[in-house]
Design an enzyme around this catalytic site. Structure first.
Site, PDB file in Angstrom:
ATOM      1  N   ASN A 261       3.766   7.150  -5.213  1.00 37.98           N
ATOM      2  CA  ASN A 261       4.999   6.347  -5.361  1.00 37.98           C
ATOM      3  C   ASN A 261       4.985   5.567  -6.670  1.00 37.98           C
ATOM      4  O   ASN A 261       6.019   5.431  -7.327  1.00 37.98           O
ATOM      5  CB  ASN A 261       5.153   5.391  -4.177  1.00 37.98           C
ATOM      6  CG  ASN A 261       5.801   6.067  -2.986  1.00 37.98           C
ATOM      7  OD1 ASN A 261       6.983   6.417  -3.025  1.00 37.98           O
ATOM      8  ND2 ASN A 261       5.026   6.281  -1.937  1.00 37.98           N
TER       9      ASN A 261
ATOM     10  N   GLY B 144      -1.325   6.703  -5.256  1.00 40.81           N
ATOM     11  CA  GLY B 144      -0.348   6.188  -6.206  1.00 40.81           C
ATOM     12  C   GLY B 144       0.797   7.134  -6.524  1.00 40.81           C
ATOM     13  O   GLY B 144       1.380   7.045  -7.607  1.00 40.81           O
TER      14      GLY B 144
ATOM     15  N   GLU C 243      10.280   9.445  -0.153  1.00 37.41           N
ATOM     16  CA  GLU C 243       9.911   8.140  -0.717  1.00 37.41           C
ATOM     17  C   GLU C 243      10.043   8.164  -2.237  1.00 37.41           C
ATOM     18  O   GLU C 243      10.505   7.203  -2.852  1.00 37.41           O
ATOM     19  CB  GLU C 243       8.460   7.783  -0.330  1.00 37.41           C
ATOM     20  CG  GLU C 243       8.254   7.594   1.163  1.00 37.41           C
ATOM     21  CD  GLU C 243       6.821   7.192   1.515  1.00 37.41           C
ATOM     22  OE1 GLU C 243       6.183   6.460   0.743  1.00 37.41           O
ATOM     23  OE2 GLU C 243       6.346   7.616   2.584  1.00 37.41           O
TER      24      GLU C 243
ATOM     25  N   ASP D 221       6.697  -6.204   7.511  1.00 36.56           N
ATOM     26  CA  ASP D 221       7.603  -5.049   7.496  1.00 36.56           C
ATOM     27  C   ASP D 221       8.997  -5.382   8.044  1.00 36.56           C
ATOM     28  O   ASP D 221       9.648  -4.522   8.642  1.00 36.56           O
ATOM     29  CB  ASP D 221       7.003  -3.874   8.295  1.00 36.56           C
ATOM     30  CG  ASP D 221       5.716  -3.364   7.664  1.00 36.56           C
ATOM     31  OD1 ASP D 221       5.558  -3.500   6.441  1.00 36.56           O
ATOM     32  OD2 ASP D 221       4.872  -2.837   8.409  1.00 36.56           O
TER      33      ASP D 221
ATOM     34  N   ASN E 241       8.636  -3.637  -0.890  1.00 33.45           N
ATOM     35  CA  ASN E 241       7.612  -2.800  -0.249  1.00 33.45           C
ATOM     36  C   ASN E 241       8.254  -1.500   0.227  1.00 33.45           C
ATOM     37  O   ASN E 241       9.430  -1.483   0.595  1.00 33.45           O
ATOM     38  CB  ASN E 241       7.021  -3.532   0.964  1.00 33.45           C
ATOM     39  CG  ASN E 241       5.941  -2.719   1.662  1.00 33.45           C
ATOM     40  OD1 ASN E 241       5.102  -2.100   1.013  1.00 33.45           O
ATOM     41  ND2 ASN E 241       5.966  -2.691   2.988  1.00 33.45           N
TER      42      ASN E 241
ATOM     43  N   LYS F 297       7.901  12.868   0.027  1.00 29.00           N
ATOM     44  CA  LYS F 297       8.815  13.388  -1.010  1.00 29.00           C
ATOM     45  C   LYS F 297      10.105  12.566  -1.046  1.00 29.00           C
ATOM     46  O   LYS F 297      10.670  12.306  -2.106  1.00 29.00           O
ATOM     47  CB  LYS F 297       9.140  14.861  -0.741  1.00 29.00           C
ATOM     48  CG  LYS F 297       7.972  15.790  -0.951  1.00 29.00           C
ATOM     49  CD  LYS F 297       8.455  17.235  -1.136  1.00 29.00           C
ATOM     50  CE  LYS F 297       7.284  18.188  -1.250  1.00 29.00           C
ATOM     51  NZ  LYS F 297       6.727  18.545   0.076  1.00 29.00           N
TER      52      LYS F 297
ATOM     53  N   HIS G  56       7.852   1.411   3.170  1.00 28.48           N
ATOM     54  CA  HIS G  56       7.221   1.618   4.465  1.00 28.48           C
ATOM     55  C   HIS G  56       7.666   2.975   5.017  1.00 28.48           C
ATOM     56  O   HIS G  56       8.851   3.297   4.997  1.00 28.48           O
ATOM     57  CB  HIS G  56       7.632   0.501   5.424  1.00 28.48           C
ATOM     58  CG  HIS G  56       6.915   0.591   6.741  1.00 28.48           C
ATOM     59  ND1 HIS G  56       5.583   0.235   6.876  1.00 28.48           N
ATOM     60  CD2 HIS G  56       7.315   1.033   7.950  1.00 28.48           C
ATOM     61  CE1 HIS G  56       5.208   0.455   8.126  1.00 28.48           C
ATOM     62  NE2 HIS G  56       6.238   0.931   8.794  1.00 28.48           N
TER      63      HIS G  56
HETATM   64  C1  GAR Z   1       3.156   6.008   1.370  1.00 31.25           C
HETATM   65  O1  GAR Z   1       3.521   6.926   2.362  1.00 31.25           O
HETATM   66  C2  GAR Z   1       3.680   4.628   1.716  1.00 31.25           C
HETATM   67  O2  GAR Z   1       4.925   4.637   2.337  1.00 31.25           O
HETATM   68  C3  GAR Z   1       2.610   4.136   2.659  1.00 31.25           C
HETATM   69  O3  GAR Z   1       1.408   4.579   2.079  1.00 31.25           O
HETATM   70  C4  GAR Z   1       1.644   5.798   1.354  1.00 31.25           C
HETATM   71  C5  GAR Z   1       1.092   5.630  -0.056  1.00 31.25           C
HETATM   72  O4  GAR Z   1       1.115   6.829  -0.773  1.00 31.25           O
HETATM   73  N1  GAR Z   1       2.656   2.717   2.794  1.00 31.25           N
HETATM   74  C6  GAR Z   1       2.331   2.060   3.925  1.00 31.25           C
HETATM   75  O5  GAR Z   1       1.941   2.624   4.929  1.00 31.25           O
HETATM   76  C7  GAR Z   1       2.467   0.550   3.838  1.00 31.25           C
HETATM   77  N2  GAR Z   1       2.136  -0.056   5.101  1.00 31.25           N
HETATM   78  P1  GAR Z   1       0.975   6.815  -2.367  1.00 31.25           P
HETATM   79  O6  GAR Z   1      -0.298   6.023  -2.710  1.00 31.25           O
HETATM   80  O7  GAR Z   1       0.807   8.258  -2.737  1.00 31.25           O
HETATM   81  O8  GAR Z   1       2.200   6.204  -2.959  1.00 31.25           O
END
Ligand code: GAR
Length: 195
Positions: free
Chosen positions: A14, A12, A173, A144, A106, A171, A108
């Site tokens: 993000n 979590g 993101e 996607d 979303n 980072k 990605h």
């Molecule tokens: C992130 O890197 C996100 O972009 C990716 O999962 C990670 C979650 O990290 N999402 C995908 O791959 C979606 N297909 P977080 O739980 O620390 O935010």
């Protein structure tokens, strides 16, 4: 003030970046953090911040549709204007996607349209790409592939592994997602390109 629900499956980070930015900017409020995995670290982090949480364990349902119905019930009870997928790792059916059409985002970890699906960083390295990054897009029925709302890129280093790339892109993101959510909440859907 927009009401935002966030769906997660993991740590979590993000979600946390979004929540912190909403608090700092005062343009939206997190009304729910929900996960398909009751053990997702992000649920405890959200709870600690006083945000309502829901765990809807997909393994407890006989099929995808019944899982999604239970998840949608929890989401709808929170009356969100915007739904942010933030590391949510379940494929969603067209019925669920239609229900939230035009208000579901979303993140990605690739420069879409390159590398939809999984293992994005390993695939970028294997292809010898000079750049990597992340994309925020509207969720449509094509995996996607919905309209791009923002993208951030960085140079790949010769010594990069999938792990080092993932941690540097993560980072990025955390900068991109809040910036895009702010614009989206104000009705601006033009793509934001960060360098
Ligand atoms: C992130 O890197 C996100 O972009 C990716 O999962 C990670 C979650 O990290 N999402 C995908 O791959 C979606 N297909 P977080 O739980 O620390 O935010």
């Amino acid at each position: 003030m927009k009401r935002v629900a966030i769906l997660i499956s993991g740590g979590g980070s993000n979600m946390l970046a979004l929540v912190q930015d909403m608090a700092a900017g005062g343009y939206a409020t997190p009304v729910l953090v929900a996960s398909n995995d009751p053990a997702a670290g992000g649920l405890a982090r959200a709870q600690a911040l006083g945000i309502p949480t829901a765990a809807v364990d997909h393994r407890a349902f006989p099929d995808r549709a019944s899982f999604e119905t239970a998840l949608a019930d929890r989401i709808d009870a929170a009356r969100p204007d915007i739904l942010c997928l933030a590391g949510f790792m379940r494929i969603l059916t067209p019925g669920f996607i239609r229900r939230y059409r035009g208000r579901m985002l979303n993140i990605h970890p690739s420069l879409l349209p390159k590398y939809p699906g999984l293992n994005t960083h390993a695939r970028a390295l294997a292809a010898g790409d000079a750049e990597a990054g992340c994309t925020i897009h509207e969720v449509t029925e094509d995996l996607d592939a919905g309209p791009i709302l923002g993208q951030a890129r960085l140079p790949v280093r010769p010594e990069d592994t999938a792990e080092t790339l993932a941690s540097r892109v993560l980072k990025l993101e955390h900068r991109l997602y809040p910036a895009v959510l702010r614009r989206f909440a104000s009705g601006d859907r033009s793509p934001l390109m960060l360098d």
